[in-house]
Design an enzyme around this catalytic site. Structure first.
Site, PDB file in Angstrom:
ATOM      1  N   CYS A 187      35.955  40.253  46.990  1.00  0.00           N
ATOM      2  CA  CYS A 187      37.596  40.207  46.847  1.00  0.00           C
ATOM      3  C   CYS A 187      38.289  39.781  45.503  1.00  0.00           C
ATOM      4  O   CYS A 187      39.644  40.495  44.961  1.00  0.00           O
ATOM      5  CB  CYS A 187      37.334  39.527  48.130  1.00  0.00           C
ATOM      6  N   HIS A 300      44.214  34.934  47.673  1.00  0.00           N
ATOM      7  CA  HIS A 300      42.932  34.781  46.286  1.00  0.00           C
ATOM      8  C   HIS A 300      44.422  34.970  45.156  1.00  0.00           C
ATOM      9  O   HIS A 300      44.866  35.729  45.314  1.00  0.00           O
ATOM     10  CB  HIS A 300      42.635  35.599  46.341  1.00  0.00           C
TER      11      HIS A 300
END
Length: 399
Positions: A187, A300
């Site tokens: 990710c 994130h």
């Protein structure tokens, strides 16, 4: 026969020869509205057009099998598959013996979850897998041997030289030439490479320094529970023992994601190094990462400094980012506009802001990058790979 391994550096990265889409008009997005979301794994209310408006109502994949449908990423994958109308005739859902026999509701129908075995893949055209590395290692080669194309979310196969590592906006040709197995990147790698690609095409990236601020959802459902329960305990003056993290995550920052490896870097940091080079097809790019877990539920964030062969001014960078598919620029200092995890949650794009020149290097550029790690960082990327394959196969059939 595939032989796995999650971190050794690949010598033969895959090169994207497609032209860079830099001629579109830049788009600077206004601040998105705050959404109240009772279930943070639910889709936002935005209406989306079908993903296959140009494909007739014909079957591209006869049978698709989904592994890991009940996990954090798997849940979103199912929602995306329902929303985006992948042209599939039959669906199957596979899981460990612990989950086998349970019922799953998908597209308004009840499905029986089957036990995953090496013999589960007969007649399956496509496998979408979101499983731990050990499950991917044990079972996915059987799927390839049975003739299925596999899209794997685990980290186990990514750096295998026989496996394509794909972000559809960046290196789609790698998926189309893959030999059975296609891996989706980590990710934190995915959102960074999305940002690097237009800069690399325009001015060739030479060096990257990146610090990540990663959400607890990246550690799965238990990571989110540790944040919620740990925060309640901290506010109540009580103790709470985290299960997903080595240290308390509530009101804290943990500068370790993954296990420690060579030279004091963690496995998460080394993924960003090796995977980036493989996807961009350039082993010469120097990358210095630091990955930190922070008490944010989802999305994130990354602070990225890039050194290119020639200077890229902030104005040019905004144009490059805004023209690249899948990137949205939010960059207006006077208006206080920049990407925030709370506003990027549930979105499929990569958001970029705080674009400015690096005061320490004439060819340097700094920017801030935020993305939903469960969506573009995982589920969305996998489904987009499936869509890419579907369009390609539909085009071949039409031809």
């Amino acid at each position: 026969m595939l032989a796995g391994g999650s971190l050794p550096a690949a010598k033969n990265g895959l090169v994207n020869n497609s032209p860079a889409p830099h001629e579109q008009r830049a788009r600077i997005q206004s601040p998105p509205r705050v959404r109240v979301r009772p279930d943070r794994y639910s889709l936002s209310a935005r209406a989306k057009a079908p993903s296959f408006p140009g494909i007739r109502k014909t079957t591209v994949f006869d049978t698709v099998a989904v592994l890991g449908a009940t996990g954090a990423v798997g849940r979103i994958m199912l929602q995306l598959l329902e929303e985006r109308e992948l042209p599939v005739q039959n669906w199957r859902f596979l899981a460990s013996a612990r989950s086998a026999g349970k019922q799953l509701t998908f597209m308004g129908r009840e499905f029986h979850i089957e036990e995953l075995t090496t013999g589960s893949f007969a007649g399956v055209d496509l496998v979408l897998a979101s499983t731990p590395d050990d499950v991917a290692r044990e079972f996915l080669p059987a799927a390839v041997a049975a003739g299925a194309t596999v899209i794997d979310e685990s980290g186990y196969w990514r750096m295998n030289p026989e496996v394509a590592l794909v972000i559809p906006e960046v290196n789609p040709e790698a998926a189309l030439s893959a030999r059975g197995m296609i891996a989706s990147p980590n990710c934190s790698t995915t959102q960074m490479v999305m940002a690097l690609k237009p800069l690399h095409d325009a001015a060739r990236v030479r060096r990257v320094v990146v610090s990540t601020y990663q959400a607890t959802s990246g550690a799965g459902l238990q990571g989110t529970e540790d944040l919620k329960a740990g925060s309640r305990a901290w506010l109540d003056g009580k103790d709470y023992r985290c299960e997903a993290f080595a240290h308390p995550i509530a009101f804290n920052a943990i500068p370790q994601i993954g296990s420690f490896r060579d030279e004091g870097y963690t496995s998460e940091e080394l993924k960003m190094v090796y995977e980036t080079r493989k996807i961009l097809g350039d082993e010469s790019i120097l990358i210095s990462p630091t990955c930190v877990r922070i008490p944010v539920a989802n999305c994130h964030s990354e602070c990225i400094t890039v050194e290119t062969e020639r200077p890229v001014c902030p104005a040019e960078a905004r144009e490059l980012f805004a023209a690249f598919p899948g990137i949205t620029v939010q960059d207006d200092a006077e208006a206080g506009l920049y990407p925030l995890p709370s506003l990027c949650d549930g979105r499929d794009e990569v958001f970029i802001g705080r674009i400015r020149r690096d005061l320490s290097h004439p060819n340097g550029l700094n920017f801030w990058c935020v993305s939903d790690n469960l969506r573009k960082g995982a589920a969305t990327n996998a489904v987009q790979i499936a869509e890419l394959l579907a369009r390609h196969r539909a085009g071949q059939s039409a031809g």
